[in-house]
Motif scaffolding. Structure first.
Motif, PDB file in Angstrom:
ATOM      1  N   GLN A  35     -97.662  -1.254  22.293  1.00 30.07           N
ATOM      2  CA  GLN A  35     -98.317  -0.130  21.622  1.00 30.07           C
ATOM      3  C   GLN A  35     -98.111  -0.192  20.108  1.00 30.07           C
ATOM      4  O   GLN A  35     -99.026   0.081  19.332  1.00 30.07           O
ATOM      5  CB  GLN A  35     -97.782   1.193  22.160  1.00 30.07           C
ATOM      6  N   LEU A  36     -96.890  -0.554  19.692  1.00 24.76           N
ATOM      7  CA  LEU A  36     -96.616  -0.665  18.260  1.00 24.76           C
ATOM      8  C   LEU A  36     -97.482  -1.757  17.632  1.00 24.76           C
ATOM      9  O   LEU A  36     -98.044  -1.565  16.558  1.00 24.76           O
ATOM     10  CB  LEU A  36     -95.136  -0.951  17.997  1.00 24.76           C
ATOM     11  N   LYS A  37     -97.614  -2.888  18.326  1.00 28.03           N
ATOM     12  CA  LYS A  37     -98.449  -3.974  17.795  1.00 28.03           C
ATOM     13  C   LYS A  37     -99.906  -3.512  17.661  1.00 28.03           C
ATOM     14  O   LYS A  37    -100.555  -3.772  16.645  1.00 28.03           O
ATOM     15  CB  LYS A  37     -98.370  -5.207  18.678  1.00 28.03           C
ATOM     16  N   ALA A  38    -100.399  -2.783  18.668  1.00 32.73           N
ATOM     17  CA  ALA A  38    -101.785  -2.294  18.606  1.00 32.73           C
ATOM     18  C   ALA A  38    -101.949  -1.313  17.449  1.00 32.73           C
ATOM     19  O   ALA A  38    -102.931  -1.380  16.699  1.00 32.73           O
ATOM     20  CB  ALA A  38    -102.164  -1.633  19.932  1.00 32.73           C
ATOM     21  N   TYR A  39    -100.981  -0.404  17.270  1.00 38.92           N
ATOM     22  CA  TYR A  39    -101.034   0.558  16.157  1.00 38.92           C
ATOM     23  C   TYR A  39    -100.989  -0.193  14.823  1.00 38.92           C
ATOM     24  O   TYR A  39    -101.756   0.096  13.908  1.00 38.92           O
ATOM     25  CB  TYR A  39     -99.875   1.551  16.260  1.00 38.92           C
ATOM     26  N   PHE A  40    -100.092  -1.165  14.736  1.00 38.57           N
ATOM     27  CA  PHE A  40     -99.953  -1.937  13.508  1.00 38.57           C
ATOM     28  C   PHE A  40    -101.240  -2.702  13.193  1.00 38.57           C
ATOM     29  O   PHE A  40    -101.724  -2.675  12.061  1.00 38.57           O
ATOM     30  CB  PHE A  40     -98.775  -2.907  13.618  1.00 38.57           C
ATOM     31  N   ASP A  41    -101.791  -3.382  14.195  1.00 33.76           N
ATOM     32  CA  ASP A  41    -103.019  -4.158  13.979  1.00 33.76           C
ATOM     33  C   ASP A  41    -104.171  -3.265  13.530  1.00 33.76           C
ATOM     34  O   ASP A  41    -105.005  -3.683  12.716  1.00 33.76           O
ATOM     35  CB  ASP A  41    -103.405  -4.927  15.250  1.00 33.76           C
ATOM     36  N   MET A  42    -104.212  -2.039  14.047  1.00 35.27           N
ATOM     37  CA  MET A  42    -105.262  -1.100  13.671  1.00 35.27           C
ATOM     38  C   MET A  42    -105.057  -0.595  12.236  1.00 35.27           C
ATOM     39  O   MET A  42    -106.005  -0.456  11.468  1.00 35.27           O
ATOM     40  CB  MET A  42    -105.264   0.094  14.635  1.00 35.27           C
ATOM     41  N   SER A  43    -103.813  -0.331  11.853  1.00 39.75           N
ATOM     42  CA  SER A  43    -103.555   0.288  10.553  1.00 39.75           C
ATOM     43  C   SER A  43    -103.314  -0.717   9.430  1.00 39.75           C
ATOM     44  O   SER A  43    -103.453  -0.373   8.259  1.00 39.75           O
ATOM     45  CB  SER A  43    -102.366   1.244  10.649  1.00 39.75           C
ATOM     46  N   TYR A  44    -102.980  -1.952   9.747  1.00 42.46           N
ATOM     47  CA  TYR A  44    -102.663  -2.939   8.713  1.00 42.46           C
ATOM     48  C   TYR A  44    -103.773  -3.122   7.673  1.00 42.46           C
ATOM     49  O   TYR A  44    -103.485  -3.138   6.469  1.00 42.46           O
ATOM     50  CB  TYR A  44    -102.294  -4.286   9.342  1.00 42.46           C
ATOM     51  N   PRO A  45    -105.038  -3.241   8.092  1.00 42.98           N
ATOM     52  CA  PRO A  45    -106.084  -3.419   7.075  1.00 42.98           C
ATOM     53  C   PRO A  45    -106.144  -2.281   6.052  1.00 42.98           C
ATOM     54  O   PRO A  45    -106.473  -2.499   4.887  1.00 42.98           O
ATOM     55  CB  PRO A  45    -107.380  -3.468   7.902  1.00 42.98           C
ATOM     56  N   VAL A  46    -105.791  -1.077   6.477  1.00 45.67           N
ATOM     57  CA  VAL A  46    -105.802   0.072   5.569  1.00 45.67           C
ATOM     58  C   VAL A  46    -104.529   0.113   4.726  1.00 45.67           C
ATOM     59  O   VAL A  46    -104.568   0.408   3.521  1.00 45.67           O
ATOM     60  CB  VAL A  46    -105.943   1.395   6.371  1.00 45.67           C
ATOM     61  N   LEU A  47    -103.402  -0.208   5.348  1.00 47.85           N
ATOM     62  CA  LEU A  47    -102.109  -0.077   4.668  1.00 47.85           C
ATOM     63  C   LEU A  47    -101.762  -1.241   3.746  1.00 47.85           C
ATOM     64  O   LEU A  47    -101.005  -1.064   2.797  1.00 47.85           O
ATOM     65  CB  LEU A  47    -100.992   0.090   5.698  1.00 47.85           C
ATOM     66  N   LYS A  48    -102.299  -2.433   4.010  1.00 49.58           N
ATOM     67  CA  LYS A  48    -101.843  -3.613   3.267  1.00 49.58           C
ATOM     68  C   LYS A  48    -102.048  -3.482   1.760  1.00 49.58           C
ATOM     69  O   LYS A  48    -101.235  -3.967   0.980  1.00 49.58           O
ATOM     70  CB  LYS A  48    -102.506  -4.878   3.796  1.00 49.58           C
ATOM     71  N   ASP A  49    -103.114  -2.815   1.325  1.00 41.84           N
ATOM     72  CA  ASP A  49    -103.378  -2.674  -0.113  1.00 41.84           C
ATOM     73  C   ASP A  49    -102.910  -1.336  -0.669  1.00 41.84           C
ATOM     74  O   ASP A  49    -103.054  -1.083  -1.864  1.00 41.84           O
ATOM     75  CB  ASP A  49    -104.876  -2.859  -0.382  1.00 41.84           C
ATOM     76  N   LYS A  50    -102.354  -0.520   0.184  1.00 39.78           N
ATOM     77  CA  LYS A  50    -101.854   0.793  -0.244  1.00 39.78           C
ATOM     78  C   LYS A  50    -100.537   0.605  -0.991  1.00 39.78           C
ATOM     79  O   LYS A  50     -99.715  -0.233  -0.641  1.00 39.78           O
ATOM     80  CB  LYS A  50    -101.649   1.671   0.999  1.00 39.78           C
TER      81      LYS A  50
END
Length: 108
Positions: A35-50
């Motif tokens: 579940q953490l990996k799925a959450y991370f994969d979903m949010s990474y594109p938004v968070l990486k440049d934040k």
């Protein structure tokens, strides 16, 4: 920075970007690895440049009229509002006999 690859790195990354708020920690703690990996994969594109989260130091609210620090005051129907068991006012009430009178009046 390379993309986090394991649970620990993912959690550190998320907290670095969102802050270590208790709600975030509590949510992440409920997730299993998948579940953490799925959450991370979903949010990474938004968070990486934040930008990384920077917490503001706490400062008490200021009165808009006099610009002094605002203190919190508690009120209670019995007129005392003693919430700290070490408050000397509690012992004074007990010593004066008022404590028992108030408790009887309030049927405690």
């Amino acid at each position: 920075m390379k993309k986090p690859r394991n649970r620990e790195e993912r959690i550190k990354f998320i907290l670095k970007k969102l802050g270590s708020d208790n709600a975030i920690l509590a949510y992440l703690a409920t997730l299993n690895d998948r579940q953490l990996k799925a959450y991370f994969d979903m949010s990474y594109p938004v968070l990486k440049d934040k930008e990384d989260y920077i917490s503001e130091p706490y400062s008490p609210p200021e009165c808009l009229v006099c610009e002094n620090e605002v203190t919190i005051q508690y009120d209670c129907s019995c007129g005392n509002a003693i919430i700290d068991p070490h408050d000397t006012a509690l012992q004074q009430l007990k010593d004066s006999g008022e404590f028992e009178r108030i408790r009887k009046e309030w049927r405690v």
